[in-house]
Design a protein around this motif. Sequence first.
Motif, PDB file in Angstrom:
ATOM      1  N   PHE A   1      52.707   0.266 -61.357  1.00 38.77           N
ATOM      2  CA  PHE A   1      53.411   0.727 -60.169  1.00 38.77           C
ATOM      3  C   PHE A   1      53.846   2.174 -60.294  1.00 38.77           C
ATOM      4  O   PHE A   1      54.483   2.699 -59.394  1.00 38.77           O
ATOM      5  N   PHE A   2      53.527   2.817 -61.371  1.00 39.44           N
ATOM      6  CA  PHE A   2      54.016   4.174 -61.563  1.00 39.44           C
ATOM      7  C   PHE A   2      52.986   5.231 -61.185  1.00 39.44           C
ATOM      8  O   PHE A   2      53.203   6.407 -61.383  1.00 39.44           O
TER       9      PHE A   2
ATOM     10  N   PRO B   1      64.512   6.599 -59.775  1.00 35.55           N
ATOM     11  CA  PRO B   1      64.559   7.814 -58.982  1.00 35.55           C
ATOM     12  C   PRO B   1      65.485   8.903 -59.532  1.00 35.55           C
ATOM     13  O   PRO B   1      65.854   9.787 -58.783  1.00 35.55           O
TER      14      PRO B   1
ATOM     15  N   MET C   1      59.063  -0.832 -55.607  1.00 30.10           N
ATOM     16  CA  MET C   1      58.610  -1.963 -54.810  1.00 30.10           C
ATOM     17  C   MET C   1      59.259  -1.913 -53.427  1.00 30.10           C
ATOM     18  O   MET C   1      58.591  -2.127 -52.411  1.00 30.10           O
TER      19      MET C   1
ATOM     20  N   ALA D   1      58.278  -4.773 -68.971  1.00 33.80           N
ATOM     21  CA  ALA D   1      59.524  -4.554 -68.244  1.00 33.80           C
ATOM     22  C   ALA D   1      59.364  -3.465 -67.193  1.00 33.80           C
ATOM     23  O   ALA D   1      60.061  -3.466 -66.190  1.00 33.80           O
ATOM     24  N   THR D   2      58.445  -2.530 -67.444  1.00 40.95           N
ATOM     25  CA  THR D   2      58.373  -1.405 -66.530  1.00 40.95           C
ATOM     26  C   THR D   2      57.217  -1.512 -65.568  1.00 40.95           C
ATOM     27  O   THR D   2      57.401  -1.603 -64.359  1.00 40.95           O
TER      28      THR D   2
ATOM     29  N   PHE E   1      54.363  -7.304 -45.479  1.00 43.60           N
ATOM     30  CA  PHE E   1      54.344  -6.986 -46.899  1.00 43.60           C
ATOM     31  C   PHE E   1      54.183  -8.288 -47.665  1.00 43.60           C
ATOM     32  O   PHE E   1      55.110  -9.081 -47.750  1.00 43.60           O
TER      33      PHE E   1
ATOM     34  N   CYS F   1      69.335   3.036 -56.197  1.00 44.68           N
ATOM     35  CA  CYS F   1      68.377   1.970 -56.536  1.00 44.68           C
ATOM     36  C   CYS F   1      67.917   1.176 -55.322  1.00 44.68           C
ATOM     37  O   CYS F   1      67.076   0.304 -55.440  1.00 44.68           O
ATOM     38  N   TRP F   2      68.469   1.460 -54.165  1.00 48.66           N
ATOM     39  CA  TRP F   2      68.108   0.776 -52.922  1.00 48.66           C
ATOM     40  C   TRP F   2      68.433  -0.706 -52.972  1.00 48.66           C
ATOM     41  O   TRP F   2      67.769  -1.508 -52.340  1.00 48.66           O
TER      42      TRP F   2
ATOM     43  N   LEU G   1      61.126   0.081 -61.184  1.00 48.52           N
ATOM     44  CA  LEU G   1      60.096  -0.784 -60.620  1.00 48.52           C
ATOM     45  C   LEU G   1      60.584  -1.421 -59.316  1.00 48.52           C
ATOM     46  O   LEU G   1      59.866  -1.471 -58.324  1.00 48.52           O
ATOM     47  N   ARG G   2      61.831  -1.891 -59.342  1.00 43.66           N
ATOM     48  CA  ARG G   2      62.369  -2.538 -58.143  1.00 43.66           C
ATOM     49  C   ARG G   2      62.464  -1.551 -56.982  1.00 43.66           C
ATOM     50  O   ARG G   2      62.132  -1.863 -55.845  1.00 43.66           O
ATOM     51  N   ARG G   3      62.889  -0.353 -57.323  1.00 45.47           N
ATOM     52  CA  ARG G   3      63.026   0.634 -56.259  1.00 45.47           C
ATOM     53  C   ARG G   3      61.656   0.996 -55.684  1.00 45.47           C
ATOM     54  O   ARG G   3      61.486   1.123 -54.477  1.00 45.47           O
TER      55      ARG G   3
ATOM     56  N   GLU H   1      60.337   0.713 -51.890  1.00 43.65           N
ATOM     57  CA  GLU H   1      59.770   1.812 -51.110  1.00 43.65           C
ATOM     58  C   GLU H   1      58.391   1.453 -50.575  1.00 43.65           C
ATOM     59  O   GLU H   1      58.037   1.780 -49.445  1.00 43.65           O
ATOM     60  N   TYR H   2      57.640   0.787 -51.432  1.00 46.93           N
ATOM     61  CA  TYR H   2      56.296   0.369 -51.030  1.00 46.93           C
ATOM     62  C   TYR H   2      56.393  -0.559 -49.831  1.00 46.93           C
ATOM     63  O   TYR H   2      55.666  -0.405 -48.833  1.00 46.93           O
ATOM     64  N   LYS H   3      57.337  -1.486 -49.923  1.00 48.21           N
ATOM     65  CA  LYS H   3      57.521  -2.435 -48.836  1.00 48.21           C
ATOM     66  C   LYS H   3      57.870  -1.696 -47.543  1.00 48.21           C
ATOM     67  O   LYS H   3      57.312  -1.970 -46.486  1.00 48.21           O
TER      68      LYS H   3
ATOM     69  N   MET I   1      66.309  -0.345 -67.484  1.00 47.74           N
ATOM     70  CA  MET I   1      66.385   0.830 -66.655  1.00 47.74           C
ATOM     71  C   MET I   1      65.074   1.059 -65.907  1.00 47.74           C
ATOM     72  O   MET I   1      65.053   1.343 -64.724  1.00 47.74           O
ATOM     73  N   ALA I   2      64.029   0.912 -66.678  1.00 45.82           N
ATOM     74  CA  ALA I   2      62.733   1.069 -66.016  1.00 45.82           C
ATOM     75  C   ALA I   2      62.497  -0.061 -65.028  1.00 45.82           C
ATOM     76  O   ALA I   2      61.738   0.079 -64.075  1.00 45.82           O
ATOM     77  N   GLY I   3      63.173  -1.187 -65.281  1.00 50.61           N
ATOM     78  CA  GLY I   3      63.092  -2.285 -64.332  1.00 50.61           C
ATOM     79  C   GLY I   3      63.652  -1.861 -62.985  1.00 50.61           C
ATOM     80  O   GLY I   3      63.136  -2.227 -61.935  1.00 50.61           O
TER      81      GLY I   3
END
Lengths: 165, 608
Positions: free
Chosen positions: A34-35, A65, A10, B179-180, B575, B367-368, A6-8, A12-14, A1-3
């Motif tokens: 990243f948090f 989010p 990333m 993982a996070t 990026f 989650c985009w 992280l993906r999201r 947004e950062y992009k 879930m926290a993964g």
Amino acid sequence: MAGAALRRLMAEYKQLVTNPPEGIVAGPISEENFFEWEALITGPEGTCFEGGIFPAKLIFPFDYPLSPPKMQFTCDMFHPNVYPDGRVCISILHAPGDDPMGYETSAERWSPVQSVEKILLSVVSILAEPNDESGANVDAAKMWRENREEFNRISEKIVRKSLGL
Amino acid sequence: MPLGILNRLPIPTLTTYSVISAALFVSLIYNAKHAVENPDWKSEFLTSDKNSSDIIGDEEEEHLIDLETINLPESIRDILFYMIQDNFSRWVFVNAVTCAILLLGRMIQIIVFGDLRTIEIHIFREKLCNYFLYKCIFMFGVIKVQTTEDVIFLLGWFGILGFLQIFVQFSKDRLEYMATVSSRDTFWDRCKIVTLLLCILSIASYMIYFCLTNGDNLGYNIFAFMIAECLSITLRVPHIVIKYVIDPFEAKFIRNQNQRFRERNVFANFIISKMEISLTYYISLGLDLADLCLELLHYLHMVLWSNALFSVASFALCMHVRYLTTEIQRKIKKHRNYIWILNHMEKEYPMASEKELNENSDNCAICWEKMEVARKLPCRHLFHATCLQLWLEQDTSCPTCRYVLNMNGSSIRRSTTSRQTTRGVIRIGRAAIPLNRQHFFHFDGTAFFPSSRYVSWLPSFSVQVMSTMGAPELSDSQLETMARQVQQIFPHYPINLLIDNLRQTRSVSVTSNNILEGLLPFEEPNIIEESSQMNRTISDVTEASTSTAAYSPTQENENISESYNSNVNIKECEFSSIPAEREITLKNRKEQLFLNAKQKYLERRLVN
């Protein structure tokens, strides 16, 4: 879930790098974590905060989010919607469940559709137009209503300080 | 609570401690050797022992036998024998072993985990204190050990267990962290931790085996005490492995599979998405609950066994039992909520069809990420099933448009009237897509008065709501006023186009958003050219500064980004996939923003 968080983040950062909104730079303080992000916000034109660069720290929860991040200015800030310690009080940063002030409808609160960019743009807009109904900083709210000149003078000082001048 | 005191206590560092223990141990050996040289030390010892205490019994002899069986030179055997016999040297020996274990632990930590983070150290301390406290309670409050041998035996047992538990904790924290937070490639670190976990698992299983074989000697209760914690470790390790190691890999695998299956049919997608949700969830939940129940039983057993309900020990134990029960309750409640929402989603929110997915080219708003399969809300917004599930656990509105979902499920099942209502709401939701539903009001009277006679008028009430909701087409004059509002913000959009869009969206703000997001295609070659030319001239004048602020905010997003590209280094807007490069880019961008702002500020000062 926290993964997923992280993906999201990333993504947004992009997006913030490849297609940055005007006058805003934001990204993680360290690539290791990243948090925690730092964002630089330019004071909007034609307001008393015009031209200032205000750094703020964004702290994301691991279930981002689904839950909103926390935002705190790391510079001096004198504004009706910013607590004296720098924490930003805007409704889209409030989790859907809680309503500390009891004045917002749930439609104004956090939803996963919001993003860092939208948060920062909202913050820019409250810099331009403070919402004096929700006084996070009562002194500032009072001054904003009653003594605008003094308020402008203080914000001018803050702008100069934020630029290191 | 014990932490506060402990932080202030001067705990010696590991190096000083190990030096002291090593010195003690060496002096002990020297002492023992000296003593053994005396020819009749053995008889002296045995007689004094027999005189002094009758308690030292079976176990001591067992030790003796053990030593006899081990094939060692006689002198060393004698020294060992001496050390075990003498009370003081026995403690020194235990101390040395503890020190060795600590050093071993430190070594494993350095090899597997590298440096510990502050939070990990904090957790480590807390856990250790807790563990120590509960074990003391257990030893002196519950089973009330009497002899030194028992104390040493239990110390050894708990030492090993604690050692294992702490490393399980470390591995869990570290895997969670990987993982996070960390974005680095961590395959090898993961491998190391998994190997460590497997070692722990095998040691724990050996301990279980030991318990099982020696269960008869120990007695039923002690056996239960001892085996509980080993079992808990053996449960926890697979849980961690599944949660943090297998799960991410599996998710990746399933995503790949999804892409492969996409062409085949919707049904396959559906099955896969269901599997994705349920399998790891249930394993994880089951192991979690089993672990908690086991611990609960263990502590309840302790409370019952301690036989003194009003002692400090049982108070502490009861506190822990209470904590465990609330934890179990919380887990079960959460699970029931989860199941309920899952069923609700299944019933009320259908899977989006292939066509709808194709029409909706957006990513999942939560989650985009790209949507291969999705569920559709009554307001026609699509989301991944898992994402939606997680959101619905905490809120009951559509994330995109805030459409209030009727999640009051009990009422749906209870009466037909309210079921009609929900169906009606869904139908309206489909008719009027992104209507601003902030003021939508759903009266769920039947939930409150299920058998009341007032129920009879409830349907008409909801019909009333429906009719306001599903208002027919807006009149042309209304549309025109709304279009003019939009045109005030976006003056160069032709009013016909705005009216068309407003007819669909029925909301000024939604249309404005559509325009901002570039969803409203509108070619205006002249204006764009003009404005970009203007930008170029401006950017020529103020070279370094971002001139974006100089033009009106009415331009399209594309336009803004285009001009941004034109006056900021193109390389800066790329990026990078390398973290270090991204860091540098970010730093540069921040510096540039600062410089520009400063320059601008000074320029303005000069002008004024």
